[in-house]
Design a protein around this motif. Structure first.
Motif, mmCIF file in Angstrom:
data_model
loop_
_atom_site.group_PDB
_atom_site.id
_atom_site.type_symbol
_atom_site.label_atom_id
_atom_site.label_comp_id
_atom_site.label_asym_id
_atom_site.label_seq_id
_atom_site.Cartn_x
_atom_site.Cartn_y
_atom_site.Cartn_z
ATOM 1 N N LEU A 253 0.710 -1.344 0.020
ATOM 2 C CA LEU A 253 0.066 -0.041 0.010
ATOM 3 C C LEU A 253 0.841 1.290 -0.206
ATOM 4 C CD1 LEU A 253 -2.636 -1.061 2.454
ATOM 5 C CD2 LEU A 253 -3.067 -0.734 0.149
ATOM 6 N N THR A 254 2.119 1.332 0.853
ATOM 7 C CA THR A 254 2.867 2.317 0.632
ATOM 8 C C THR A 254 3.589 2.591 -0.610
ATOM 9 O OG1 THR A 254 3.514 1.986 2.955
ATOM 10 C CG2 THR A 254 4.931 3.281 1.731
ATOM 11 N N MET A 255 4.072 1.679 -1.305
ATOM 12 C CA MET A 255 4.533 1.714 -2.600
ATOM 13 C C MET A 255 3.433 2.331 -3.505
ATOM 14 S SD MET A 255 6.543 -2.009 -2.960
ATOM 15 C CE MET A 255 7.076 -1.653 -4.699
ATOM 16 N N LEU A 256 2.113 1.823 -3.616
ATOM 17 C CA LEU A 256 0.940 2.272 -4.373
ATOM 18 C C LEU A 256 0.983 3.895 -3.963
ATOM 19 C CD1 LEU A 256 -1.564 -0.667 -4.277
ATOM 20 C CD2 LEU A 256 -0.382 0.028 -6.101
ATOM 21 N N VAL A 257 0.896 4.329 -2.858
ATOM 22 C CA VAL A 257 0.660 5.568 -2.426
ATOM 23 C C VAL A 257 1.838 6.141 -3.040
ATOM 24 C CG1 VAL A 257 0.810 7.107 -0.520
ATOM 25 C CG2 VAL A 257 -0.729 5.240 -0.280
ATOM 26 N N VAL A 258 2.927 5.982 -3.350
ATOM 27 C CA VAL A 258 4.063 6.780 -3.618
ATOM 28 C C VAL A 258 4.090 6.872 -5.020
ATOM 29 C CG1 VAL A 258 6.349 6.898 -3.618
ATOM 30 C CG2 VAL A 258 5.328 6.397 -1.452
ATOM 31 N N SER A 259 3.921 5.698 -5.835
ATOM 32 C CA SER A 259 4.051 5.613 -7.218
ATOM 33 C C SER A 259 2.788 5.556 -8.151
ATOM 34 C CB SER A 259 5.041 4.316 -7.472
ATOM 35 O OG SER A 259 4.218 3.203 -7.095
ATOM 36 N N PHE A 260 1.747 4.562 -7.606
ATOM 37 C CA PHE A 260 0.604 4.629 -8.567
ATOM 38 C C PHE A 260 -0.389 5.940 -8.196
ATOM 39 C CE2 PHE A 260 -3.834 3.257 -9.077
ATOM 40 C CZ PHE A 260 -3.650 3.020 -10.281
ATOM 41 N N PHE A 261 -0.715 6.221 -6.978
ATOM 42 C CA PHE A 261 -1.480 7.225 -7.015
ATOM 43 C C PHE A 261 -1.366 8.601 -7.197
ATOM 44 C CE2 PHE A 261 -3.142 3.774 -3.757
ATOM 45 C CZ PHE A 261 -4.368 3.587 -4.393
ATOM 46 N N PRO A 262 -0.291 9.204 -7.213
ATOM 47 C CA PRO A 262 -0.006 10.644 -7.626
ATOM 48 C C PRO A 262 -0.282 10.720 -9.159
ATOM 49 C CG PRO A 262 1.782 9.616 -6.206
ATOM 50 C CD PRO A 262 0.888 8.674 -6.418
#
Length: 472
Positions: A253-262
């Motif tokens: 989830l942290t990786m998604l927040v950093v790379s996918f969601f922006p």
């Protein structure tokens, strides 16, 4: 020769020049001005300057009046007016801003983070690396709209990773080539902006109309990747723990927040502000360009060199599009004035086609034009030939535009002129043959045709969102 015959001769020369490979924008302007000089020739207007000569005039004054008489033709007024019209077109103002956003995102090192994160998050899905590559391609293509950039970058990033994971070369190449073309259709698409400027259709309605067809095509691609991975596991082996580690949910989830969601948030913010009337396309593109720069700064990828490259590429591509418009407007004005448009209209009416048959014929012609030509040239030059005929067959130009956008996916995927395949071959390992890439992209051409068939059978896929958001 009659004027309509001259118009058809003019069109024939242009098609010949296209296949000879000369710069199209300048050819359009040259043919438009050359044949326009003939079309608008007025002896009285031309000799008006000459009649002001007298025996006492010096050589300089004589030369000036001769030049004035030579250029005293309405084609030059038309050319200047068309140039001003294109450069002041508010719809086209969004083009450089979206291009700048795309080039900045391309250079912000976002894609490698995104692919790595999606690869880890989808580990348990059949063909997980292919699914991750396809979703990354779709997001990146949507953000940039530049097919060559997406295919090249993903070819450098994802193709070696998939080959290392024992993926079939043809299967892996097809995913990247097909995913890289999705930005043509999925909003905020630059192609739809260009079509809106050519057709007069609201760009907001075009974006709303293209959203469901775009998601449908992505869905078909994903079904194919996952389905083939299940039915033929050898083309997409499941990753080992060494290739893709098992990470805790919190870490994923942290990786998604950093790379996918922006990046996803940036795209949704730009698109949502347009669809819900919070901003015009130009204003939304401005926010997107600013957001792309902020993302680059946040990822510590913003340098003076990258900014300069992005500005240069934006200016170069925008100039190409705008001069294509200038040449096309000049050419089509002269072609119509000579009666060429009327000849084509009468010929099509004489065929006694049904609306469905006309759509099939038009899409077949655009499909064939996609082999030698770029999408920008097809939209700006050839699509306007069909637009006046849509009223004869009671076809909505919005629906026609979405079909054209779907069709143009094939222009990058269909051998022997599949440009996506050539982009990928240019950076692929030497053992990946061009014939393998061609074999990999052909199933996606079939899925584009399935998507088009769905649009024909269920037009509400195109009209549902525009009607819900803006009414009929």
């Amino acid at each position: 020769m009659t004027d309509p015959q001259v118009a058809l001769f003019m069109l024939g020369i242009f098609i010949l020049i296209v296949f000879l490979g000369f710069p199209i924008a300048f050819n359009l302007m040259a043919l438009g001005i050359g044949f326009g000089y003939f079309a608008y020739y007025d002896p009285n207007r031309m000799w008006r300057a000459y009649n002001r000569l007298d025996e006492t005039a010096g050589w300089w004054e004589s030369a000036r009046l001769w030049v004035e008489g030579l250029f005293n033709n309405r084609i030059f007024d038309l050319f200047v007016n068309q140039t001003y019209t294109v450069m002041s077109n508010e719809v086209l103002t969004a083009v450089p801003l979206f291009l700048f956003m795309g080039y900045i995102v391309e250079r912000a090192n976002i894609v490698d983070r995104l692919f790595t994160t999606l690869n880890v998050a989808s580990k348990n899905v059949p063909g997980s690396m292919g699914v991750a590559a396809l979703i990354t391609c779709a997001l990146f293509a949507t953000a940039t709209g530049i097919v060559g950039a997406v295919v090249t970058l993903m070819g450098l990033l994802a193709l070696p990773a998939m080959l290392k994971a024992r993926y079939d070369q043809s299967f892996a190449a097809g995913i990247i080539c097909a995913g890289g073309t999705l930005g043509i259709l999925i909003p905020p698409s630059i192609m739809l902006i260009v079509y809106a400027a050519s057709s007069g259709v609201s760009i907001v309605k075009l974006y709303a109309g293209a959203l469901l067809p775009g998601l449908t095509l992505v869905g078909l691609y994903l079904v194919y990747v996952v389905g083939r991975s299940i039915l033929q596991p050898s083309v997409a082996p499941r990753p080992t723990a060494a290739e893709v580690p098992d990470l805790p949910l919190v870490k994923i989830l942290t990786m998604l927040v950093v790379s996918f969601f922006p990046l996803a948030f940036l795209i949704l913010a730009v698109l949502g502000s347009i669809l819900f009337g919070l901003a015009t396309p130009t204003e939304a593109a401005s926010i997107g360009a600013l957001g792309g720069m902020l993302l680059a700064v946040a990822y510590r990828a913003m340098t003076w060199q990258r900014l300069r490259e992005s500005v240069y590429l934006t200016v170069r591509t925008t100039a190409m599009v705008c001069w294509l418009f200038v040449g096309s407007y000049t050419f089509s004005s002269v072609f119509s004035y000579l009666g060429g448009e009327q000849v084509i209209s009468e010929f099509v009416q004489s065929l006694n086609l049904t609306p469905f048959q006309f759509l099939l014929l038009a899409q077949l012609i655009i499909f064939l034009l996609g082999w030698p030509l770029e999408w920008s040239e097809i939209i700006i030059i050839f699509v306007p030939i069909f637009l006046p005929l849509l009223g004869l067959f009671d076809i909505d130009p919005l629906f026609f535009g979405i079909l054209v956008a779907l069709n143009l996916q094939t222009s990058f995927l269909t051998p022997p002129m599949a440009m996506s395949a050539y982009y990928l071959k240019g950076i692929a390992p030497p053992d990946v043959r061009l014939t393998q890439i061609f074999a990999g992209v052909l199933p996606y051409v079939g899925m584009v045709f399935i998507a088009m068939a769905l649009m024909y059978a269920y037009p509400q896929i195109v009209f549902y969102l525009p009607e819900q958001l803006y009414g009929r």
